[in-house]
Design a protein around this motif. Sequence first.
Motif, mmCIF file in Angstrom:
data_model
loop_
_atom_site.group_PDB
_atom_site.id
_atom_site.type_symbol
_atom_site.label_atom_id
_atom_site.label_comp_id
_atom_site.label_asym_id
_atom_site.label_seq_id
_atom_site.Cartn_x
_atom_site.Cartn_y
_atom_site.Cartn_z
ATOM 1 N N ALA A 25 0.902 -1.142 -0.051
ATOM 2 C CA ALA A 25 -0.025 0.036 -0.039
ATOM 3 C C ALA A 25 0.836 1.238 -0.034
ATOM 4 O O ALA A 25 0.441 2.379 -0.375
ATOM 5 C CB ALA A 25 -1.191 0.074 1.192
ATOM 6 N N ALA A 26 2.031 1.182 0.292
ATOM 7 C CA ALA A 26 3.190 2.195 0.192
ATOM 8 C C ALA A 26 3.337 2.505 -0.960
ATOM 9 O O ALA A 26 3.928 3.838 -1.309
ATOM 10 C CB ALA A 26 4.448 2.089 1.230
ATOM 11 N N THR A 27 3.397 1.640 -1.981
ATOM 12 C CA THR A 27 3.844 1.990 -3.314
ATOM 13 C C THR A 27 2.554 2.064 -4.436
ATOM 14 O O THR A 27 2.944 2.818 -5.284
ATOM 15 C CB THR A 27 4.729 0.764 -3.935
ATOM 16 N N ARG A 28 1.629 1.591 -4.213
ATOM 17 C CA ARG A 28 0.233 1.936 -4.795
ATOM 18 C C ARG A 28 -0.940 1.362 -4.209
ATOM 19 O O ARG A 28 -0.983 0.638 -3.173
ATOM 20 C CB ARG A 28 0.421 1.084 -6.210
ATOM 21 N N PRO A 29 -2.147 1.864 -4.632
ATOM 22 C CA PRO A 29 -3.325 1.373 -4.119
ATOM 23 C C PRO A 29 -3.370 0.021 -4.210
ATOM 24 O O PRO A 29 -2.788 -0.754 -5.138
ATOM 25 C CB PRO A 29 -4.410 2.112 -4.620
ATOM 26 N N VAL A 30 -3.835 -0.624 -3.237
ATOM 27 C CA VAL A 30 -4.110 -2.110 -3.350
ATOM 28 C C VAL A 30 -5.588 -2.520 -3.064
ATOM 29 O O VAL A 30 -6.213 -1.543 -2.627
ATOM 30 C CB VAL A 30 -3.250 -3.002 -2.494
ATOM 31 N N HIS A 31 -5.995 -3.715 -3.625
ATOM 32 C CA HIS A 31 -7.244 -4.111 -3.263
ATOM 33 C C HIS A 31 -7.286 -5.593 -2.837
ATOM 34 O O HIS A 31 -6.254 -6.318 -2.902
ATOM 35 C CB HIS A 31 -8.466 -3.796 -4.548
ATOM 36 N N GLY A 32 -8.381 -6.221 -2.138
ATOM 37 C CA GLY A 32 -8.409 -7.273 -1.722
ATOM 38 C C GLY A 32 -8.064 -8.526 -2.238
ATOM 39 O O GLY A 32 -7.251 -9.120 -2.301
ATOM 40 N N GLN A 33 -8.762 -8.718 -3.546
ATOM 41 C CA GLN A 33 -8.362 -9.713 -4.280
ATOM 42 C C GLN A 33 -7.044 -9.795 -4.906
ATOM 43 O O GLN A 33 -6.215 -10.897 -4.982
ATOM 44 C CB GLN A 33 -9.448 -9.867 -5.778
ATOM 45 N N TRP A 34 -6.317 -8.613 -5.357
ATOM 46 C CA TRP A 34 -4.816 -8.402 -5.716
ATOM 47 C C TRP A 34 -4.390 -8.936 -4.532
ATOM 48 O O TRP A 34 -3.066 -9.612 -4.315
ATOM 49 C CB TRP A 34 -4.754 -7.155 -6.111
ATOM 50 N N MET A 35 -4.492 -8.610 -3.218
ATOM 51 C CA MET A 35 -3.417 -8.695 -2.097
ATOM 52 C C MET A 35 -3.834 -10.348 -1.684
ATOM 53 O O MET A 35 -2.519 -10.775 -1.538
ATOM 54 C CB MET A 35 -4.246 -7.919 -0.741
ATOM 55 N N ILE A 36 -4.759 -10.893 -1.991
ATOM 56 C CA ILE A 36 -4.966 -12.264 -1.541
ATOM 57 C C ILE A 36 -4.009 -13.015 -2.729
ATOM 58 O O ILE A 36 -3.256 -14.052 -2.226
ATOM 59 C CB ILE A 36 -6.519 -12.905 -2.098
ATOM 60 N N THR A 37 -4.017 -12.650 -4.007
ATOM 61 C CA THR A 37 -3.129 -13.310 -5.136
ATOM 62 C C THR A 37 -1.651 -12.941 -4.669
ATOM 63 O O THR A 37 -0.774 -13.752 -4.762
ATOM 64 C CB THR A 37 -3.527 -12.721 -6.287
ATOM 65 N N GLU A 38 -1.100 -11.747 -4.239
ATOM 66 C CA GLU A 38 -0.078 -11.483 -3.898
ATOM 67 C C GLU A 38 0.622 -12.420 -2.505
ATOM 68 O O GLU A 38 1.665 -13.044 -2.578
ATOM 69 C CB GLU A 38 0.204 -9.941 -3.476
ATOM 70 N N LEU A 39 -0.350 -12.356 -1.498
ATOM 71 C CA LEU A 39 0.052 -13.231 -0.334
ATOM 72 C C LEU A 39 0.094 -14.686 -0.583
ATOM 73 O O LEU A 39 0.999 -15.350 -0.379
ATOM 74 C CB LEU A 39 -0.932 -12.634 0.629
ATOM 75 N N ARG A 40 -0.682 -15.205 -1.748
ATOM 76 C CA ARG A 40 -0.408 -16.627 -2.084
ATOM 77 C C ARG A 40 0.665 -17.004 -3.172
ATOM 78 O O ARG A 40 1.240 -17.872 -2.730
ATOM 79 C CB ARG A 40 -1.637 -17.008 -3.050
ATOM 80 N N ARG A 41 0.949 -16.060 -3.676
ATOM 81 C CA ARG A 41 2.429 -15.808 -4.424
ATOM 82 C C ARG A 41 3.520 -16.240 -3.459
ATOM 83 O O ARG A 41 4.687 -16.945 -3.604
ATOM 84 C CB ARG A 41 2.748 -14.603 -5.010
ATOM 85 N N HIS A 42 3.454 -15.619 -1.909
ATOM 86 C CA HIS A 42 4.266 -15.962 -1.164
ATOM 87 C C HIS A 42 4.191 -17.186 -0.358
ATOM 88 O O HIS A 42 4.959 -17.317 0.791
ATOM 89 C CB HIS A 42 4.613 -14.585 -0.369
ATOM 90 N N GLY A 43 3.348 -17.728 -0.584
ATOM 91 C CA GLY A 43 2.856 -19.005 0.117
ATOM 92 C C GLY A 43 1.854 -19.159 1.448
ATOM 93 O O GLY A 43 1.844 -19.700 2.065
ATOM 94 N N TYR A 44 1.234 -17.884 1.393
ATOM 95 C CA TYR A 44 0.156 -17.591 2.499
ATOM 96 C C TYR A 44 -0.979 -18.009 1.774
ATOM 97 O O TYR A 44 -1.325 -17.171 0.642
ATOM 98 C CB TYR A 44 0.138 -16.292 2.960
ATOM 99 N N HIS A 45 -1.716 -18.814 2.193
ATOM 100 C CA HIS A 45 -2.976 -19.070 1.698
ATOM 101 C C HIS A 45 -4.133 -18.327 2.617
ATOM 102 O O HIS A 45 -4.590 -19.045 3.877
ATOM 103 C CB HIS A 45 -3.252 -20.443 1.597
ATOM 104 N N ILE A 46 -4.553 -17.335 2.288
ATOM 105 C CA ILE A 46 -5.366 -16.480 3.223
ATOM 106 C C ILE A 46 -6.789 -16.437 2.616
ATOM 107 O O ILE A 46 -7.003 -16.184 1.234
ATOM 108 C CB ILE A 46 -4.720 -15.143 3.440
ATOM 109 N N SER A 47 -7.760 -16.533 3.280
ATOM 110 C CA SER A 47 -9.131 -16.432 2.442
ATOM 111 C C SER A 47 -9.618 -14.980 2.522
ATOM 112 O O SER A 47 -9.153 -14.405 3.354
ATOM 113 C CB SER A 47 -10.244 -17.571 3.286
#
Length: 110
Positions: A25-47
């Motif tokens: 969020a410091a680099t650009r606006p984020v939204h929920g679905q993008w954040m879920i995808t980004e976290l999954r890319r790092h191995g975090y499976h968040i619903s």
Amino acid sequence: MQDPDKTLAREVLLAFWKVHILHHAATRPVHGQWMITELRRHGYHISPGTLYPLLRRMERLGWLKSKADPRGGKRARKDYRLTPAGAKILVQLRQQIRELYAEVVAEADA
């Protein structure tokens, strides 16, 4: 007996997720679905049921500010931006992460 993976997520990984959210969020606006995808890319499976309350909590704490398209109705996508208070938190977290990394990871690798 509690599920060790759920305990780990609740007790430790939740903090990691918050750091990721603040960082992005410091680099650009984020939204929920993008954040879920980004976290999954790092191995975090968040619903979504975990992430969206987390985003709302971070907004209540004053770390994030959301903006939704007023024409989108109740389910309009919200973009979250870092607030000045959130930026201060992120600076503190980055320093603490550096110190923790030096002690926990760098010393172990030496």
